[in-house]
Enzyme design. Structure first.
Site, PDB file in Angstrom:
ATOM      1  N   ALA A  22      92.333  32.765 -15.828  1.00 41.73           N
ATOM      2  CA  ALA A  22      93.660  32.778 -15.957  1.00 41.73           C
ATOM      3  C   ALA A  22      94.192  33.543 -17.116  1.00 41.73           C
ATOM      4  O   ALA A  22      95.058  33.276 -17.165  1.00 41.73           O
ATOM      5  CB  ALA A  22      93.950  31.261 -15.579  1.00 41.73           C
ATOM      6  N   THR A  56      98.453  34.953 -17.759  1.00 40.19           N
ATOM      7  CA  THR A  56      99.297  33.350 -18.414  1.00 40.19           C
ATOM      8  C   THR A  56     100.508  34.681 -18.702  1.00 40.19           C
ATOM      9  O   THR A  56     102.617  33.609 -18.291  1.00 40.19           O
ATOM     10  CB  THR A  56      99.064  32.920 -19.140  1.00 40.19           C
ATOM     11  OG1 THR A  56      98.846  33.384 -20.587  1.00 40.19           O
ATOM     12  CG2 THR A  56      98.158  32.073 -18.954  1.00 40.19           C
ATOM     13  N   GLN A  61      87.950  35.756 -12.178  1.00 46.89           N
ATOM     14  CA  GLN A  61      87.864  34.436 -11.733  1.00 46.89           C
ATOM     15  C   GLN A  61      89.325  34.720 -11.420  1.00 46.89           C
ATOM     16  O   GLN A  61      89.610  33.949 -10.516  1.00 46.89           O
ATOM     17  CB  GLN A  61      87.830  33.155 -13.050  1.00 46.89           C
ATOM     18  CG  GLN A  61      86.539  33.551 -13.938  1.00 46.89           C
ATOM     19  CD  GLN A  61      86.187  32.250 -14.840  1.00 46.89           C
ATOM     20  OE1 GLN A  61      86.369  31.260 -14.256  1.00 46.89           O
ATOM     21  NE2 GLN A  61      86.196  32.791 -16.304  1.00 46.89           N
ATOM     22  N   HIS A  99      86.670  35.057  -7.166  1.00 42.13           N
ATOM     23  CA  HIS A  99      86.500  34.253  -6.885  1.00 42.13           C
ATOM     24  C   HIS A  99      87.835  34.651  -5.692  1.00 42.13           C
ATOM     25  O   HIS A  99      89.056  33.448  -4.949  1.00 42.13           O
ATOM     26  CB  HIS A  99      87.556  33.567  -7.564  1.00 42.13           C
ATOM     27  CG  HIS A  99      86.961  32.734  -8.209  1.00 42.13           C
ATOM     28  ND1 HIS A  99      87.039  31.702  -9.707  1.00 42.13           N
ATOM     29  CD2 HIS A  99      85.288  32.137  -8.184  1.00 42.13           C
ATOM     30  CE1 HIS A  99      86.534  31.504  -9.805  1.00 42.13           C
ATOM     31  NE2 HIS A  99      85.097  31.086  -9.697  1.00 42.13           N
ATOM     32  N   CYS A 101      89.783  34.767   9.988  1.00 39.26           N
ATOM     33  CA  CYS A 101      89.394  34.104  10.854  1.00 39.26           C
ATOM     34  C   CYS A 101      88.648  33.535  10.794  1.00 39.26           C
ATOM     35  O   CYS A 101      87.086  34.325  11.125  1.00 39.26           O
ATOM     36  CB  CYS A 101      89.736  33.985  13.052  1.00 39.26           C
ATOM     37  SG  CYS A 101      89.547  33.333  13.808  1.00 39.26           S
ATOM     38  N   CYS A 116      86.161  33.697  14.094  1.00 39.91           N
ATOM     39  CA  CYS A 116      85.455  35.403  14.768  1.00 39.91           C
ATOM     40  C   CYS A 116      85.795  36.158  13.656  1.00 39.91           C
ATOM     41  O   CYS A 116      85.049  37.568  13.790  1.00 39.91           O
ATOM     42  CB  CYS A 116      86.726  35.687  16.009  1.00 39.91           C
ATOM     43  SG  CYS A 116      87.726  36.610  15.510  1.00 39.91           S
ATOM     44  N   CYS A 146      94.538  32.428  14.756  1.00 39.69           N
ATOM     45  CA  CYS A 146      93.773  34.110  14.598  1.00 39.69           C
ATOM     46  C   CYS A 146      94.299  34.131  16.573  1.00 39.69           C
ATOM     47  O   CYS A 146      94.516  32.493  17.594  1.00 39.69           O
ATOM     48  CB  CYS A 146      92.376  34.320  14.642  1.00 39.69           C
ATOM     49  SG  CYS A 146      92.135  35.324  15.558  1.00 39.69           S
ATOM     50  N   CYS A 169      92.124  34.959  19.073  1.00 42.55           N
ATOM     51  CA  CYS A 169      90.918  33.856  19.155  1.00 42.55           C
ATOM     52  C   CYS A 169      91.269  32.381  18.951  1.00 42.55           C
ATOM     53  O   CYS A 169      90.744  31.432  19.674  1.00 42.55           O
ATOM     54  CB  CYS A 169      89.635  34.161  18.670  1.00 42.55           C
ATOM     55  SG  CYS A 169      88.983  33.342  17.355  1.00 42.55           S
TER      56      CYS A 169
END
Ligand code: NAD
Length: 250
Positions: A25, A29, A103, A121, A129, A132, A154, A156
């Site tokens: 991270a 910044t 990351q 990550h 979903c 599904c 979704c 489904c």
């Protein structure tokens, strides 16, 4: 950090190239995205990120996940790469690095033009979903959340989630690839506290280690070199010095 130190580290990097780079991270910044662990930097001091960005919260408290955690992540979307991201892109083009393991979920390495990027990550470009497993552009999920459909579903009927790795999730297959690279190449860490596992296993696999970070890390003693300061400034100085070494070689 003296000029002599920069010269010595640049020489070390140039001599042992190509490197694998691990970013966290801290490299973003300077693009306006707060990290988790720099003290006094707002956002993440107000929230416990493990509580708002976990698989458990997504499943059991979707209101908190979507209205707090995801909203913060989504605000990263407008950020643009900074000089540190662009310098790494340039190093890849020159063959000085073999790729970047990140990351970060902010896509800033790919926006800066880096090609070999292992996003261990995940990222915020797509959603899928849970039932599904269909994959959608993340904007479909955002549209639903903005209309108040929480959790977004979704066709489904399954719950949709962004394709970022949450606390409690498995890492994607590119982490295995990153492990192979870390065994094969020396590792340059940029902007990571090296406190998050298993990303912080990678420095233990590398034969050589250089760390560029504002704060201390648990791996500082193990590294051949530690440069403490802002990533964009330090990478710029190293770049200038390595260009000089390249010119001397030719
Ligand atoms: P971290 O917050 O634990 O550590 C960041 C480190 O970067 C700190 O040690 C800090 O001293 C250093 N730093 C801050 N600004 C810097 C700068 N300009 N130059 C050099 N160093 C700087 O971050 P982490 O190690 O990546 O681990 C935290 C987790 O946070 C990761 O899993 C990541 O997925 C997630 N995260 C990602 C983003 C993003 O995508 N940009 C933002 C916040 C958190």
């Amino acid at each position: 950090m003296s000029d002599k130190e920069i010269q010595e580290v640049a020489h070390f990097l140039y001599l042992h190239k190509p490197w694998l780079v691990l970013t966290g991270a801290g490299i973003s910044t300077e693009s306006g995205i707060p990290d988790f662990r720099t003290p006094g930097k707002g956002l993440w001091e107000q929230y416990n990120h493990m509580e708002i960005l976990s698989r458990e919260v997504l499943t059991n408290k979707p209101e908190i996940f979507y209205k707090v955690g995801f909203r913060i992540l989504w605000s990263f979307q407008k950020a643009q790469p900074n000089q540190a991201h662009f310098t790494l892109t340039e190093w890849e083009k020159r063959g000085w690095i073999v790729g970047v393991v990140t990351q970060n979920i902010d896509s800033l390495h790919t926006k800066a033009g880096s090609r070999q990027v292992m996003e261990i990550h995940g990222h915020l470009r797509s959603a899928s979903c849970l039932r599904c497993h269909q994959v959608f552009p993340v904007e479909r999920l955002v549209e639903k959340v903005e209309k108040g459909e929480i959790p977004p579903r979704c066709l489904c009927g399954g719950v949709m989630r962004p394709d970022v790795v949450l606390f409690g999730d498995m890492l994607p297959p590119c982490f295995e690839e990153a492990v192979v690279f870390a065994h094969r190449y020396p590792l340059l860490v940029v902007g990571s506290s090296l406190q998050v596992s298993p990303a912080n296993f990678l420095p233990s696999y590398a034969s050589r280690l250089v760390i560029v970070n504002l704060g201390e890390t648990p791996f500082d003693r193990r590294a051949q070199w530690v440069l403490r300061g802002k990533a964009s400034f330090i990478l710029h100085l190293l770049h200038q010095e390595m260009l000089r070494l390249e010119a001397v070689k030719q």
